[in-house]
Design a protein around this motif. Structure first.
Motif, PDB file in Angstrom:
ATOM      1  N   ARG A 224      -9.642   5.004   1.604  1.00 26.61           N
ATOM      2  CA  ARG A 224      -9.918   4.025   0.548  1.00 26.61           C
ATOM      3  C   ARG A 224     -10.376   4.722  -0.720  1.00 26.61           C
ATOM      4  O   ARG A 224     -10.974   5.796  -0.658  1.00 26.61           O
ATOM      5  CB  ARG A 224     -11.002   3.039   1.007  1.00 26.61           C
ATOM      6  N   PRO A 225     -10.136   4.115  -1.875  1.00 22.81           N
ATOM      7  CA  PRO A 225     -10.575   4.731  -3.131  1.00 22.81           C
ATOM      8  C   PRO A 225     -12.090   4.904  -3.146  1.00 22.81           C
ATOM      9  O   PRO A 225     -12.830   4.035  -2.682  1.00 22.81           O
ATOM     10  CB  PRO A 225     -10.154   3.724  -4.197  1.00 22.81           C
TER      11      PRO A 225
ATOM     12  N   GLU B  38     -11.288   2.746  -9.400  1.00 22.16           N
ATOM     13  CA  GLU B  38     -10.075   2.636  -8.578  1.00 22.16           C
ATOM     14  C   GLU B  38     -10.144   1.401  -7.694  1.00 22.16           C
ATOM     15  O   GLU B  38      -9.155   0.694  -7.525  1.00 22.16           O
ATOM     16  CB  GLU B  38      -9.940   3.864  -7.671  1.00 22.16           C
ATOM     17  N   ARG B  39     -11.334   1.163  -7.133  1.00 21.28           N
ATOM     18  CA  ARG B  39     -11.487  -0.015  -6.256  1.00 21.28           C
ATOM     19  C   ARG B  39     -11.215  -1.292  -7.028  1.00 21.28           C
ATOM     20  O   ARG B  39     -10.565  -2.203  -6.545  1.00 21.28           O
ATOM     21  CB  ARG B  39     -12.889  -0.042  -5.643  1.00 21.28           C
ATOM     22  N   ARG B  40     -11.705  -1.316  -8.296  1.00 23.53           N
ATOM     23  CA  ARG B  40     -11.501  -2.514  -9.108  1.00 23.53           C
ATOM     24  C   ARG B  40     -10.020  -2.736  -9.415  1.00 23.53           C
ATOM     25  O   ARG B  40      -9.553  -3.853  -9.463  1.00 23.53           O
ATOM     26  CB  ARG B  40     -12.292  -2.417 -10.420  1.00 23.53           C
ATOM     27  N   ARG B  41      -9.278  -1.607  -9.594  1.00 19.15           N
ATOM     28  CA  ARG B  41      -7.847  -1.754  -9.882  1.00 19.15           C
ATOM     29  C   ARG B  41      -7.096  -2.327  -8.676  1.00 19.15           C
ATOM     30  O   ARG B  41      -6.164  -3.094  -8.825  1.00 19.15           O
ATOM     31  CB  ARG B  41      -7.245  -0.408 -10.291  1.00 19.15           C
ATOM     32  N   VAL B  42      -7.535  -1.936  -7.475  1.00 16.48           N
ATOM     33  CA  VAL B  42      -6.912  -2.508  -6.267  1.00 16.48           C
ATOM     34  C   VAL B  42      -7.213  -4.007  -6.206  1.00 16.48           C
ATOM     35  O   VAL B  42      -6.326  -4.826  -5.958  1.00 16.48           O
ATOM     36  CB  VAL B  42      -7.400  -1.790  -4.981  1.00 16.48           C
ATOM     37  N   GLU B  43      -8.483  -4.342  -6.500  1.00 16.55           N
ATOM     38  CA  GLU B  43      -8.863  -5.773  -6.474  1.00 16.55           C
ATOM     39  C   GLU B  43      -8.084  -6.561  -7.514  1.00 16.55           C
ATOM     40  O   GLU B  43      -7.615  -7.670  -7.251  1.00 16.55           O
ATOM     41  CB  GLU B  43     -10.367  -5.924  -6.722  1.00 16.55           C
ATOM     42  N   LEU B  44      -7.917  -5.956  -8.708  1.00 12.28           N
ATOM     43  CA  LEU B  44      -7.170  -6.640  -9.771  1.00 12.28           C
ATOM     44  C   LEU B  44      -5.723  -6.880  -9.313  1.00 12.28           C
ATOM     45  O   LEU B  44      -5.188  -7.979  -9.479  1.00 12.28           O
ATOM     46  CB  LEU B  44      -7.166  -5.792 -11.047  1.00 12.28           C
ATOM     47  N   SER B  45      -5.118  -5.849  -8.704  1.00 11.78           N
ATOM     48  CA  SER B  45      -3.725  -6.002  -8.256  1.00 11.78           C
ATOM     49  C   SER B  45      -3.614  -7.119  -7.232  1.00 11.78           C
ATOM     50  O   SER B  45      -2.672  -7.905  -7.256  1.00 11.78           O
ATOM     51  CB  SER B  45      -3.219  -4.705  -7.643  1.00 11.78           C
ATOM     52  N   ARG B  46      -4.585  -7.177  -6.326  1.00 16.31           N
ATOM     53  CA  ARG B  46      -4.535  -8.235  -5.297  1.00 16.31           C
ATOM     54  C   ARG B  46      -4.725  -9.615  -5.924  1.00 16.31           C
ATOM     55  O   ARG B  46      -4.109 -10.585  -5.497  1.00 16.31           O
ATOM     56  CB  ARG B  46      -5.589  -7.978  -4.220  1.00 16.31           C
TER      57      ARG B  46
ATOM     58  N   PRO C 188      -0.433   2.902   6.988  1.00 10.65           N
ATOM     59  CA  PRO C 188      -0.963   1.567   7.263  1.00 10.65           C
ATOM     60  C   PRO C 188      -2.430   1.440   6.837  1.00 10.65           C
ATOM     61  O   PRO C 188      -3.168   2.435   6.841  1.00 10.65           O
ATOM     62  CB  PRO C 188      -0.809   1.397   8.776  1.00 10.65           C
ATOM     63  N   ASP C 189      -2.809   0.238   6.490  1.00 14.00           N
ATOM     64  CA  ASP C 189      -4.147  -0.097   6.032  1.00 14.00           C
ATOM     65  C   ASP C 189      -5.251   0.584   6.839  1.00 14.00           C
ATOM     66  O   ASP C 189      -6.179   1.178   6.288  1.00 14.00           O
ATOM     67  CB  ASP C 189      -4.311  -1.624   6.175  1.00 14.00           C
TER      68      ASP C 189
END
Ligand SMILES: [Mg+2]
Length: 416
Positions: A352-353, A358-366, A346-347
């Motif tokens: 966290r990355p 990596e953080r940017r890829r999570v943001e892009l996916s969202r 769970p969150d």
């Protein structure tokens, strides 16, 4: 003690959407079929068809025999989902929707000042009228009002089509006594057999049994909950922790190639990743399976691959691992492909990355999720998925977001 839940069910939903959209079908027996061949069966039918003995599950050939005038129409899942979202929006003008149970069922919680039967009934009447006026005058719905969701659904089932039924504490348990055990949601053939084996033949018997008996019959806490539900209490099932998000797909013949199956696997991985983000989980493992086609009359063994992901939420990282796994599979003609994200965290407890990339890829996916939620599930997608659309299906217990446009008419952007 008062009414807490409103349950709404659209009657003969798919068939009535067809009658709403096509005036020629109104007042006529209508069967909705996935494909118009004799071996197929009706997945929904209008009340006029039901009067002639056609039911959900009746074969097309049998439906034509029982009801020679029946109009058989191809199912249009996208349209049913679109109307579903309009119904939800209409209901929400009257009460917030607490749970969408399926494409044609939802429930709402009544606020403290709405729980007296006269007030609740007035809200339900206005809600029904708003659906008929705003969404479609040829749609019909039934509403049940009760102290908990199980009884509200039972009440809703009591009068169809176009019913409005109240079961309040004062009506219990008598209001349930005329029902068959199988009329209670959650009691199917096997549970009914278990109840009968324990000497419970009727709903009256069920209501009369002490809590300990029900616990024993169900084999656990669920039996105790039934005891409470039948008395109008609310009990909550503790949310079980999700361990896996996944999808599988039987490939249509034209996609039973390496390239076609890869496109589907990619599509399934993207969907699983989006669902996981929506549920606020992070995945630690990726699982891929491929079931090959028969070779010389026998099915070769299922091939499975698993890869460690660390703790990820972004689609590019998942796709990268998927590509590695895909390369490892034996070169056989694929028939079924499945992808799941497992070992979910769970969150709140996920690591966290650390790196900005990596953080940017999570943001892009969202960001991709947000665009697809607003403009349809394929408004933005990965380049390698181009032309790999998987047909939309409506799962039980959930409704996909409505695709507001197809790839072509949105002029989609390929991402990744
Ligand atoms: Mg229905």
């Amino acid at each position: 003690m008062a009414l807490r839940l409103l349950f709404l069910d659209m009657n003969a939903y798919f068939a009535s959407v067809e009658q709403q959209d096509n005036p020629d079908l109104r007042g006529r027996p209508v069967g909705v079929v996935p494909v118009d061949v004799d071996s197929s069966c009706c997945i929904a039918c209008s009340y006029e068809a039901r009067a002639a003995g056609v039911r959900t599950g009746t074969r097309v050939s049998e439906a034509r025999r029982r009801c020679p005038g029946i109009a058989l129409v191809r199912a249009r899942p996208e349209r049913y989902i679109e109307i579903h979202h309009r119904i939800v929006a209409t209901v929400e003008k009257h009460l917030p929707v607490e749970t969408v149970h399926s494409v044609d069922e939802m429930s709402c919680r009544l606020m403290r000042n709405e729980r007296e039967p006269a007030d609740a009934v007035a809200i339900a009447r206005r809600m029904k009228q708003a659906i008929y006026d705003g969404v479609g005058g040829h749609l019909r719905c039934s509403v049940g009002l009760a102290p908990n969701v199980l009884l509200a659904k039972v009440a809703c089932e009591m009068h169809k089509p176009d019913g409005l039924t109240v079961i309040d504490h004062g009506d219990l348990p008598g209001a349930l006594h005329h029902l068959a055990l199988r009329d209670l949601p959650g009691i199917a053939r096997r549970m009914e057999a278990r109840l009968r084996a324990a000497g419970v033949e009727t709903v009256a018997d069920l209501c009369a049994r002490p809590k300990a008996d029900l616990r024993r019959i169900w084999g656990g806490i669920v039996g105790e909950r039934w005891w409470h539900w039948l008395r109008g209490d609310e009990t909550y099932l503790a949310p079980t922790r999700r361990r896996c998000v996944g999808h599988e797909h039987v490939l249509p013949p034209h996609l039973r190639t390496d390239h076609g199956a890869w496109g589907v696997a990619l599509h399934l991985a993207c969907r699983a990743a989006m669902r996981m983000r929506k549920l606020r989980y992070w995945a630690t493992h990726l699982h891929l399976f491929v079931r090959p086609m028969k070779e010389n009359g026998v099915f070769p063994p299922l091939w499975e691959g698993k890869a460690r992901l660390g703790s990820v939420q972004d689609t590019p990282a998942i796709v990268e691992k998927l590509r590695t796994l895909w390369a490892q599979r034996p070169p056989r003609r694929p028939m079924i492909v499945g992808v799941s994200l497992t070992g979910l965290i769970p969150d709140r407890s996920a690591t966290r990355p650390l790196f900005p990339g990596e953080r940017r890829r999570v943001e892009l996916s969202r960001a991709v999720d947000t665009i697809n939620e607003r403009h349809g599930p394929n408004a933005v997608y990965f380049g390698s998925m181009h032309g790999m659309a998987v047909p939309l299906r409506i799962p039980f217990g959930g409704v996909p977001e409505v695709p507001r446009a197809t790839h072509a008419d949105l002029g989609s952007t390929a991402a990744g």
